[in-house]
Design a protein around this motif. Structure first.
Motif, mmCIF file in Angstrom:
data_model
loop_
_atom_site.group_PDB
_atom_site.id
_atom_site.type_symbol
_atom_site.label_atom_id
_atom_site.label_comp_id
_atom_site.label_asym_id
_atom_site.label_seq_id
_atom_site.Cartn_x
_atom_site.Cartn_y
_atom_site.Cartn_z
ATOM 1 N N LYS A 1 37.863 23.939 3.331
ATOM 2 C CA LYS A 1 37.050 24.695 2.385
ATOM 3 C C LYS A 1 37.871 24.880 1.117
ATOM 4 N N VAL A 2 37.278 24.547 -0.022
ATOM 5 C CA VAL A 2 37.966 24.669 -1.305
ATOM 6 C C VAL A 2 37.017 25.291 -2.323
ATOM 7 N N LYS A 3 37.573 25.840 -3.378
ATOM 8 C CA LYS A 3 36.770 26.357 -4.490
ATOM 9 C C LYS A 3 36.220 25.160 -5.254
ATOM 10 N N ILE A 4 34.923 25.095 -5.410
ATOM 11 C CA ILE A 4 34.286 23.878 -5.937
ATOM 12 C C ILE A 4 34.711 23.538 -7.361
ATOM 13 N N LYS A 5 34.702 24.494 -8.263
ATOM 14 C CA LYS A 5 35.035 24.174 -9.657
ATOM 15 C C LYS A 5 36.487 23.724 -9.788
ATOM 16 N N GLU A 6 37.382 24.387 -9.085
ATOM 17 C CA GLU A 6 38.790 24.015 -9.129
ATOM 18 C C GLU A 6 39.009 22.634 -8.503
ATOM 19 N N HIS A 7 38.305 22.375 -7.421
ATOM 20 C CA HIS A 7 38.397 21.088 -6.734
ATOM 21 C C HIS A 7 37.957 19.949 -7.662
ATOM 22 N N ILE A 8 36.834 20.137 -8.316
ATOM 23 C CA ILE A 8 36.327 19.126 -9.246
ATOM 24 C C ILE A 8 37.305 18.933 -10.400
ATOM 25 N N SER A 9 37.856 20.031 -10.905
ATOM 26 C CA SER A 9 38.813 19.957 -12.009
ATOM 27 C C SER A 9 40.060 19.170 -11.608
ATOM 28 N N ILE A 10 40.560 19.416 -10.425
ATOM 29 C CA ILE A 10 41.743 18.691 -9.937
ATOM 30 C C ILE A 10 41.433 17.199 -9.822
ATOM 31 N N ILE A 11 40.266 16.866 -9.284
ATOM 32 C CA ILE A 11 39.883 15.454 -9.173
ATOM 33 C C ILE A 11 39.837 14.810 -10.551
ATOM 34 N N ALA A 12 39.227 15.509 -11.511
ATOM 35 C CA ALA A 12 39.133 14.963 -12.882
ATOM 36 C C ALA A 12 40.512 14.763 -13.502
ATOM 37 N N GLN A 13 41.395 15.728 -13.293
ATOM 38 C CA GLN A 13 42.745 15.623 -13.873
ATOM 39 C C GLN A 13 43.555 14.490 -13.240
ATOM 40 N N LEU A 14 43.380 14.297 -11.946
ATOM 41 C CA LEU A 14 44.168 13.276 -11.248
ATOM 42 C C LEU A 14 43.600 11.862 -11.391
ATOM 43 N N THR A 15 42.283 11.753 -11.470
ATOM 44 C CA THR A 15 41.685 10.419 -11.398
ATOM 45 C C THR A 15 40.808 10.065 -12.598
ATOM 46 N N GLY A 16 40.649 10.961 -13.540
ATOM 47 C CA GLY A 16 39.844 10.668 -14.735
ATOM 48 C C GLY A 16 38.370 10.972 -14.548
ATOM 49 N N LYS A 17 37.631 10.712 -15.620
ATOM 50 C CA LYS A 17 36.191 11.002 -15.615
ATOM 51 C C LYS A 17 35.392 9.931 -14.904
ATOM 52 N N ILE A 18 34.247 10.364 -14.375
ATOM 53 C CA ILE A 18 33.262 9.463 -13.788
ATOM 54 C C ILE A 18 32.341 9.040 -14.918
ATOM 55 N N GLU A 19 31.986 7.775 -14.945
ATOM 56 C CA GLU A 19 31.053 7.294 -15.980
ATOM 57 C C GLU A 19 29.743 6.882 -15.370
#
Length: 182
Positions: free
Chosen positions: A164-182
């Motif tokens: 279980k993770v905090k959704i906004k923080e989880h998404i932010s970490i993914i974006a920072q580590l792997t870049g934006k989805i297009e």
């Protein structure tokens, strides 16, 4: 209008003061859900509406839209975001770092796709959700199930790697580590 999907709601209709603010850039069916079911979860807690204004920043952080406006209206238990963009419903799949159109007509999306077990299992991994829910418990509105390590960083798509993770923080970490989805 959305009878089959509404039958999957896990709570009652909103009282008149409980719906959250949303942009008016949505079709009638989504506005109807905001007004009447914004506090509900659907499909045993798998799918829920989100405050589109509160999710605008996290959406911009993780996703480059094809065409503006692109407004988030829902999330699922794995942190995937559902947006209304260019007269279509798009799935921003956080786990696999892809975006795809999954519906053009909201009534078809909600009443046919979101009530179809084949679609829910093949495209949205609903069985994995039920396993995670049994193992980790129900989610709060600000949570999702996230893989550790992330799938895009070599993690394994097995329930034992979900937390279980905090959704906004989880998404932010993914974006920072792997870049934006297009």
């Amino acid at each position: 209008m959305l009878e089959k999907f509404i039958a999957l709601a896990n709570s009652e209709k909103n009282n008149e003061n409980s719906f959250f603010e949303s942009k008016n850039d949505f079709p009638e069916e989504i506005n109807f859900l905001f007004k009447n079911y914004s506090n509900a979860t659907f499909i045993d807690g798998y799918f829920s509406l989100v405050n589109s204004i509160e999710y605008q920043e996290v959406l911009k952080e993780v996703y480059t839209p094809f065409k503006e406006p692109s407004n988030c209206f829902a999330k699922d238990a794995f942190g995937n975001l559902y947006v209304w963009e260019n007269e279509s419903i798009k799935l921003i799949n956080i786990r696999y770092k892809v975006s795809e159109i999954i519906g053009r007509k909201p009534s078809v999306f909600f009443n046919l796709k979101m009530t179809d077990n084949g679609f829910l299992e093949k495209r949205l991994k609903i069985n994995m959700f039920y396993e995670a829910k049994k193992k980790l418990g129900e989610l709060k509105q600000n949570e999702c199930y996230g893989y550790e390590p992330l799938l895009t960083l070599g993690g394994s798509e097995k329930v034992e790697f979900l937390k279980k993770v905090k959704i906004k923080e989880h998404i932010s970490i993914i974006a920072q580590l792997t870049g934006k989805i297009e």
